[in-house]
Design a protein around this motif. Sequence first.
Motif, PDB file in Angstrom:
ATOM      1  N   VAL A  84      -5.238  -4.661   2.719  1.00  0.00           N
ATOM      2  CA  VAL A  84      -4.924  -4.102   1.401  1.00  0.00           C
ATOM      3  C   VAL A  84      -6.003  -3.142   0.904  1.00  0.00           C
ATOM      4  N   GLY A 117      -5.165   0.675   1.282  1.00  0.00           N
ATOM      5  CA  GLY A 117      -5.079   1.092  -0.110  1.00  0.00           C
ATOM      6  C   GLY A 117      -6.004   2.266  -0.387  1.00  0.00           C
ATOM      7  N   TYR A 129      -3.525  -2.389  -4.300  1.00  0.00           N
ATOM      8  CA  TYR A 129      -2.476  -3.349  -4.004  1.00  0.00           C
ATOM      9  C   TYR A 129      -2.034  -3.998  -5.307  1.00  0.00           C
ATOM     10  N   TYR A 155       6.747  -9.468   3.521  1.00  0.00           N
ATOM     11  CA  TYR A 155       6.002  -8.249   3.160  1.00  0.00           C
ATOM     12  C   TYR A 155       6.672  -7.018   3.768  1.00  0.00           C
ATOM     13  N   SER A 159       4.023   3.891  -1.204  1.00  0.00           N
ATOM     14  CA  SER A 159       3.856   2.457  -1.447  1.00  0.00           C
ATOM     15  C   SER A 159       4.690   1.647  -0.463  1.00  0.00           C
ATOM     16  N   GLY A 177       3.238  -0.945   2.430  1.00  0.00           N
ATOM     17  CA  GLY A 177       3.690  -2.317   2.598  1.00  0.00           C
ATOM     18  C   GLY A 177       4.104  -2.634   4.021  1.00  0.00           C
ATOM     19  N   THR A 180       0.664  -2.817   6.204  1.00  0.00           N
ATOM     20  CA  THR A 180      -0.188  -3.983   5.941  1.00  0.00           C
ATOM     21  C   THR A 180       0.452  -5.292   6.400  1.00  0.00           C
ATOM     22  N   ASN A 220       0.684  -5.879   0.471  1.00  0.00           N
ATOM     23  CA  ASN A 220       1.180  -4.526   0.185  1.00  0.00           C
ATOM     24  C   ASN A 220       0.025  -3.631  -0.228  1.00  0.00           C
ATOM     25  N   ALA A 221      -0.045  -2.464   0.380  1.00  0.00           N
ATOM     26  CA  ALA A 221      -0.955  -1.422  -0.092  1.00  0.00           C
ATOM     27  C   ALA A 221      -0.086  -0.414  -0.824  1.00  0.00           C
ATOM     28  N   ASN A 222      -0.393  -0.167  -2.080  1.00  0.00           N
ATOM     29  CA  ASN A 222       0.475   0.684  -2.901  1.00  0.00           C
ATOM     30  C   ASN A 222      -0.332   1.394  -3.982  1.00  0.00           C
TER      31      ASN A 222
END
Length: 415
Positions: A59, A63, A82, A106, A260, A264, A267, A274-276
């Motif tokens: 993340v 991210g 995240y 995820y 985003s 997700g 990751t 989730n990386a968003n």
Amino acid sequence: MKSISDNLRNTPKYLNGKTFSTGVLAAIFGCTGPALIIIGGARDAGLTTEQMISWLFAVYFFGGLIGIYMALKYKQPIVGAYSIPGAVLVAAGLQSYSLNEISGAYLAAGIIVLILGLSGLIGKIMNWLPVPIVMAMIVGAMIKFGTDMIISIQGAPLIVGGAIIAYLLSSRLIPKLPPILIAFIVGCILAAFTGQFQMGEMQTSLALPQILMPVFNIEAIMSVGIPLALLVIGAENAQSIGVLMAEGYKPPINAMTVISGIGGIVTSFFGGHNANIAGPMTAICASEESGDKEGRYASVLINGILFGAFGLVAGVAVSFVVALPSVLVATVAGLAMVGVLVTSLQTAFTGKKFQIGAFFSLIIAMSGISFFGVSSPFWALIGGVLVSLILESKDFNVGTKNDEDDQEELSQVSI
């Protein structure tokens, strides 16, 4: 729109005390309390140290990359990180499902967000939403940063009070220096003087992230994956979009949703939820504390580099995270939100349209309610719009966004 390489070449002229300090402070905020939520959730679920570090790596590293890419692509202070409420959600889910099954949820969430971004639907909805309702949601969702700062005075009056006074005096007497940075430095000095730094046993070994294969479990997708997707869109992205609008930017809504979704998906293969696009940290970097509007994106590059570095050395960095006094982090975050909250309040309630809807949006977001695993910012937008449709239907001017605007939004998906 300038190319990424052009914006990168122009970045040095925007790297100054203000962009540097807000970038660093946004990273400090993101790498402290939120990281502890992940650490606590991983420990409660019985994950190994390697699995926890892999989650943190996913993340934070990805991210950080998202933030750097979006800032250079659009020259806007769009921060990647995240979902903080998402971390709470999945920590609970880990009690019922295996890590591979949760990772499958995820992955499903990332795919849902990606599809919605590519469809252009999110951009159309956000363009249609009345601005006062969106701004009121921002105030309601982020006012806790201000109230937490005041509450912190009870527990540590010297540290918190000293930091606030330093912020106010430096804003008045030495406006050329970033008051947020001065407040943080003064707070650190006072924390050290009062022995508030909790220096425990330091971990010095590095652990490599682990790649795992997600497993699709319908129950996990329904209970974790779908709510996570709604959190990413309805909480993090919605807050970020509202903050950017409040600061006079035209955010690339669909592109923010697409990236985003991609974050997700990536990751999930590392056990990360989730990386968003991140709401609170975007608010810090987009604020007036970052200096001139044109160059605020440079603060995201600082933040992204620090985020990525934190992810790479998560096993060691966690020890430093635990040492920082939580009251100091809360105080700095609250001070950083002052400009955003004031601007959003003015935008929400200065005009005559959508005032009742905006008020309901404000109080719903402030309430912190959660239904079906989806947090209050999403319901604030829904509730505010419904109230305005019932009581203020005349304020809606359907069709104000012409086809040109929709086409521009869709063109921004090419990330």
